[in-house]
Design a protein around this motif. Structure first.
Motif, short mmCIF file in Angstrom:
data_model
loop_
_atom_site.label_atom_id
_atom_site.label_comp_id
_atom_site.label_asym_id
_atom_site.label_seq_id
_atom_site.Cartn_x
_atom_site.Cartn_y
_atom_site.Cartn_z
N ALA A 183 0.85 -1.30 -0.06
CA ALA A 183 -0.06 -0.06 0.00
C ALA A 183 0.64 1.12 0.12
O ALA A 183 0.55 2.30 -0.87
CB ALA A 183 -0.93 -0.10 1.21
N ILE A 184 2.04 1.21 0.86
CA ILE A 184 2.69 2.50 0.88
C ILE A 184 3.41 2.53 -0.77
O ILE A 184 3.60 3.72 -1.04
CB ILE A 184 4.04 1.93 1.92
N ARG A 185 4.00 1.41 -1.07
CA ARG A 185 4.59 1.71 -2.54
C ARG A 185 3.69 1.99 -3.71
O ARG A 185 3.78 3.00 -4.50
CB ARG A 185 5.31 0.34 -2.64
N ILE A 186 2.37 1.52 -3.38
CA ILE A 186 1.36 2.03 -4.58
C ILE A 186 1.25 3.65 -4.17
O ILE A 186 1.15 4.11 -5.29
CB ILE A 186 0.05 1.25 -4.27
N GLN A 187 1.14 3.99 -3.24
CA GLN A 187 0.85 5.39 -3.22
C GLN A 187 1.92 6.10 -3.52
O GLN A 187 1.75 7.36 -3.90
CB GLN A 187 0.28 5.64 -1.67
N GLU A 188 3.02 5.72 -3.15
CA GLU A 188 4.35 6.39 -3.66
C GLU A 188 4.45 6.54 -4.93
O GLU A 188 4.88 7.59 -5.52
CB GLU A 188 5.47 6.02 -2.96
N LYS A 189 4.18 5.42 -5.67
CA LYS A 189 4.12 5.35 -7.19
C LYS A 189 3.28 6.44 -7.69
O LYS A 189 3.54 7.02 -8.80
CB LYS A 189 3.90 4.00 -7.63
N ASP A 236 -2.09 12.64 -6.38
CA ASP A 236 -2.21 12.73 -4.78
C ASP A 236 -2.95 14.04 -4.26
O ASP A 236 -3.38 14.77 -4.99
CB ASP A 236 -0.63 12.94 -4.34
N TRP A 237 -3.08 13.77 -3.02
CA TRP A 237 -3.71 15.01 -2.52
C TRP A 237 -2.91 16.09 -2.34
O TRP A 237 -1.49 15.78 -2.31
CB TRP A 237 -3.94 14.61 -0.85
N ASN A 295 -2.32 6.22 3.89
CA ASN A 295 -2.20 7.60 2.95
C ASN A 295 -1.90 8.79 4.11
O ASN A 295 -1.15 9.59 3.77
CB ASN A 295 -3.52 7.90 2.40
N TYR A 296 -2.64 8.70 5.24
CA TYR A 296 -2.76 9.82 6.10
C TYR A 296 -1.15 9.72 6.89
O TYR A 296 -0.61 10.97 7.06
CB TYR A 296 -3.72 9.76 7.08
N ALA A 297 -0.99 8.69 7.19
CA ALA A 297 0.50 8.39 7.81
C ALA A 297 1.77 9.02 6.82
O ALA A 297 2.64 9.59 7.35
CB ALA A 297 0.91 6.87 8.30
N ARG A 298 1.54 8.64 5.79
CA ARG A 298 2.42 9.18 4.64
C ARG A 298 2.50 10.82 4.75
O ARG A 298 3.76 11.27 4.55
CB ARG A 298 2.17 8.68 3.15
#
Length: 272
Positions: free
Chosen positions: A149-155, A162-163, A212-215
């Protein structure tokens, strides 16, 4: 400690490791039998051991685990060299070329004044190099779900999806929205899902939105969860010891009694 790349100690140490791996491959019965496939799960285990050492901030353990991982990398390259595919020099030179190509702000004329810009350029260059149709094609299928999930959001962020960085309230609102959607699938009387599949989907959305929020607030959720895992294990094992010393059995205690020991375990950590 200043690292001088021309220091002969580095080349001597690498050559020594390569020599030992060659000797073991030729003389050790276990090493002779190893293949790329047989080493794979061992490498995964060593990677997690390094991760544990980093979370514990155990520098001696980090040094040891880095050595274990380095052995695996050299061993893989030794096996492929025997197959006349590539050797360790090919691996290192390939890495050097990739690093130069992926850092045009250092080795070229591109401007990148902050880490976010560097990461965005990295993802775009990676996509061009691999010719991937999707930016998400580079996310390994075997990653644990939380890390994935982290990598997907970073990609996705690297592609501009992104927000806004100054709109943290909307990111948190999305978390609350997902929680509410999950609650709507739970029966208020039985506290069980009306529809398990729908509830499971909504719960996954909660976790994804929390990642997502943590990121956005600079927390690595994988590290945070693992630290909580370790904290729970410490407290639980302290409880087990305290209950045994009280000549009692955990499964015989009431929830109230267990809560008493749990609070004691938490208090012990504060004292330390």
């Amino acid at each position: 400690m200043n690292v001088n790349p021309t220091d002969v100690r580095y080349t001597d140490a690498l050559q020594r490791l390569l020599t030992i791996v060659n000797e073991l491959r030729a003389q050790c019965p276990w090493d002779k039998e190893q293949t790329l496939d047989s080493l794979r799960y061992l490498t995964i285990e060593e990677t997690y051991e390094l991760s544990d050492a980093i979370l514990e901030n155990d520098l001696n353990a980090i040094k040891k685990e880095l050595g274990d991982l380095m052995l695996h990398l050299v061993f893989y390259a030794k096996i492929t060299a025997e197959q006349d595919v590539f050797d360790i020099a090919d691996v290192m030179n390939g890495l050097c070329e990739k690093l130069i190509a992926r850092h045009p702000h250092v080795y070229g004329t591109v401007n990148a004044d902050d880490a976010d810009t560097v990461k965005r350029h990295w993802e775009q260059l990676k996509l061009q190099e691999k010719g991937n149709y999707s930016a998400l094609a580079g996310v390994p299928n075997m990653l644990p779900a939380l890390v994935k999930a982290i990598r997907i959001q970073e990609k996705a962020r690297g592609m501009g999806f992104d927000w806004r960085p100054d709109d943290l309230s909307s990111v948190w609102h999305k978390v609350k929205e997902e929680i509410q959607e999950f609650v709507e699938h739970i029966d208020p009387v039985s506290q069980k899902p009306h529809n398990f599949i729908e509830a499971e989907n909504e719960f996954g959305d909660i976790l994804f939105s929390l990642v997502n929020y943590a990121r956005f607030v600079g927390i690595n959720p994988e590290n945070a969860l693992e630290k909580t895992n370790k904290k729970f294990m410490r407290r639980f094992m302290w409880m087990e010891t305290a209950i045994r010393e009280a000549n009692k059995q955990m499964h015989d205690l009431s929830l109230e009694e267990l809560e008493f020991f749990w609070q004691q375990a938490k208090q012990q950590e504060k004292i330390k």
